[in-house]
Design a protein around this motif. Sequence first.
Motif, PDB file in Angstrom:
ATOM      1  N   GLN A  27      55.910 -47.163  70.800  1.00  0.00           N
ATOM      2  CA  GLN A  27      56.243 -46.072  70.327  1.00  0.00           C
ATOM      3  C   GLN A  27      55.674 -44.909  70.968  1.00  0.00           C
ATOM      4  N   GLU A  87      54.669 -52.599  58.377  1.00  0.00           N
ATOM      5  CA  GLU A  87      55.922 -51.857  58.122  1.00  0.00           C
ATOM      6  C   GLU A  87      56.842 -52.522  57.026  1.00  0.00           C
ATOM      7  N   ASP A 128      59.964 -48.644  56.871  1.00  0.00           N
ATOM      8  CA  ASP A 128      60.897 -48.926  58.069  1.00  0.00           C
ATOM      9  C   ASP A 128      62.366 -48.787  57.503  1.00  0.00           C
ATOM     10  N   LYS A 168      59.885 -44.115  59.565  1.00  0.00           N
ATOM     11  CA  LYS A 168      60.567 -44.680  60.379  1.00  0.00           C
ATOM     12  C   LYS A 168      62.162 -44.281  59.960  1.00  0.00           C
ATOM     13  N   VAL A 205      58.838 -41.383  62.589  1.00  0.00           N
ATOM     14  CA  VAL A 205      59.196 -41.941  63.776  1.00  0.00           C
ATOM     15  C   VAL A 205      60.848 -42.097  63.613  1.00  0.00           C
ATOM     16  N   GLU A 245      63.911 -44.019  64.939  1.00  0.00           N
ATOM     17  CA  GLU A 245      64.207 -45.227  65.800  1.00  0.00           C
ATOM     18  C   GLU A 245      65.419 -44.953  66.557  1.00  0.00           C
TER      19      GLU A 245
END
Length: 609
Positions: A370, A474, A504, A525, A559, A561
Motif C-alpha cells: 500500500q 482487516e 476491508d 479500505k 485506503v 483498493e
Amino acid sequence: MVGRVSRLRRWLGRIGVRARGRVPRDRLRSTSPNDVERVRRQYQESEQRFRALLESLPKVAVQGYDRDRRVIYWNEASTTLYGYTADEASGRLLEDLIIPDEMREGMIEAHRAWVEEGKEIPAEEIELEHHSGERVPVFSHHVMLGEHTDSPLMFCVDVDLSDQKRAHRDLAFVTHFDTLTHLPNRNAFETELEGALESCLRRHAGLALIYLDVDRFSEINDALGYEQGDRLLVELARRLGQEQRLTDLISRVSTDEFVLAFPGVNQREDVHRLIGKVQQALRRPFAVANGERRISAALGVSLFPENGLSARELIRNADVAKNRAKLDGPGGLQFFQQHHHDELIREQRMVEQLERAIEHRELSLHYQPQVSVASGRIENLEALLRWQPRDSSAFVSPGEFIPLAERSGLIHRLGDWVMEEACRQQAAWRRAGFTESRVDINLSGRQMLRSDTLARFEACLARHGLTPRDVGIELTENVLIEAEPQVLEDLRRLYHRGVRIAIDDFGTGYSSLSYLKHFPVTALKVDRTFMRDAARQPEDRAIMEGAIFIGHRLGLEVVAEGVESAEQLDLIREMHCDLAQGYFFYHPMPAPDIQVLLSDTAGWSASPS
C-alpha cells in the motif's frame, strides 16, 4: 426368565406333591400312631413352606384352581397384576376372572385335556384380562399337582411382561418416529418413500420432494432457549402436516430440517403451488415466550424420476439443492440440477486437497504494498494467501478456495497458518533491518465466530517478539456488525494497544457510515468496485468522496483498493485519499521479491547487517 420359571416349576412340583398329594390309606393303616403323627407334621410343614414360597414372590402372580377351575389360592402379586383381591377371586371360575372372551373355550378345553388325558398346557406369552378390562401381557406357566388323584389342583404362575412390552413399544417408536414432533424419522420416511415411488412408477406418475432447513435456528435456541425452540419446531411440524393429503409424506430428519414428499405431482406449476404452501406456513409468525418470532427456511427441491429413482437419491439431491439455496441467503429456493452435485463432489475433493496442502507446504503468502498517494512511498503490506498444488504450475484462485474453506470449517486452520506465517516473516524482516513496515492480515467472519481468535493473534505476536504496531488486521464491516459483544471488547483492547484495525471492502456490506463511530477501527479500505467506475460514474465518485471525507472526519486512514491507472490515481489524489493499493503500483509478490523491493525502494531503510 424362562429358566427361572422352569426352576420354579420343578421346585413347586417337589414341594407341592408332598403338600397336596393324598397319603394312601393302606400306608396309614400299616403304620404306628407315631408314624402317622410324623407324616401329619411333615404335611403341615410342607404346607407352610409351600405357602411361604408363594407369598415370597412379589413379582410373580400365582393362582390355584381346583378340578372345576375355581380359585382356591390367590397371592398378593395376583391382586397387583389382575386387580382382584383374594376374597373377590376366591371360589370364582378362572374363565370368569382373567380369561378374555376369545380365549375362553380354548382354555376350558386345554384344562380338561390336562386333567383327563394328561396333556400339559404349554408355557407361553399371552394377554390376560385385568379387572378393569385392560389386557395384561404375561408369561404364563402351569403346574398340575395331584393330577393322578380325584382332586387335581392347577397352579398358574404368571410373570408380568408389561415393562418389557412397554420398553419394546418405546423402542419401536424411537426406531421409527421423532420423539419431539412424532413425525416419522429419516429411516421410516425412506421406507415409506420407497413404497410411494413404486406406486408412482406403476402409475407413471411423478413426485416432488422438498427439503426444508430453518434459517439460523441455532440463534433461536441461543436467544430463547431450547424449550421455546422445541415449541416452534412442534408448531412448524403441525403446520406442515395440516395441508397434507393422505398420500403425502413428511419427516423431521434432523434438529431443524424437514423433508416432505408429494406423490402424483407431474406439472411444474403444481410443484410451485406446493412450495407456496410450505412457504406460507413459514410466513405466519410463531408464538414464543413474550411475543412472536418470524422465521424463514432454505428449500431444496428434487423431482422423480428426473432427479433420482430411489428414496435415498432423491433426499440427497434435495439436500444438495437446499445447501445451494442457503448460499442465496435466508429463504432461498433451489431446484436440484446435476451440476450442483458435480460441483459438490468437486468441492469435497478440493477440501481434501486443501487439507493436504497445509501439510505438504503448498500454501504461501504473497504481499501487496500500500503506497502513499501523496509521496508514492510504500507504507504497508497486505498478506494474501496463495495455494499452488504440487502437481500444478498454476495457483488456485483465492475466490474459489477461501469461500470453500469457510463453508467446510477449514478456514480456522488456514487462518492460524496465515497468522503464524505472517508473524514469522515480519519477524524475519525486522531482524533484517526493515523497521518501518507493517503487515496486515485478513480475518474472516467465520474465524471471528471463535472467541479465542484475537487472543491467538496476540499470542502469535508475542511468540515472534513483535509489537502491536508490527501486524495489523482487516475485517469486513459485516463481521463487525454481527460480532459478539466480547469480540468487540477484544477489538477495543487491541485498538488501545496500537493494533491497526481496518474495515476491508468498505461499501459492499451494510454500507452505513453511522456504524463507524461504534467500532474500534483505524482505517477504511474502500472497495475496488467503486474505484473501477469512479472516473466515469458520478454515483461511484460520490461514494468515494463521501467515504474519504467521513473517514477523515472520524480520524481514520482511508485506503483506495483496485487502483489500476494513472487516471484513477489522479482522481483519488484530488480527493486527498491517504493510501492506494492496486496493480498500477504493485502486484502481490512472494516474500523474497518483496524483500528485494524494500531494499531498493526509496523511503524504506535497511540497516547494515
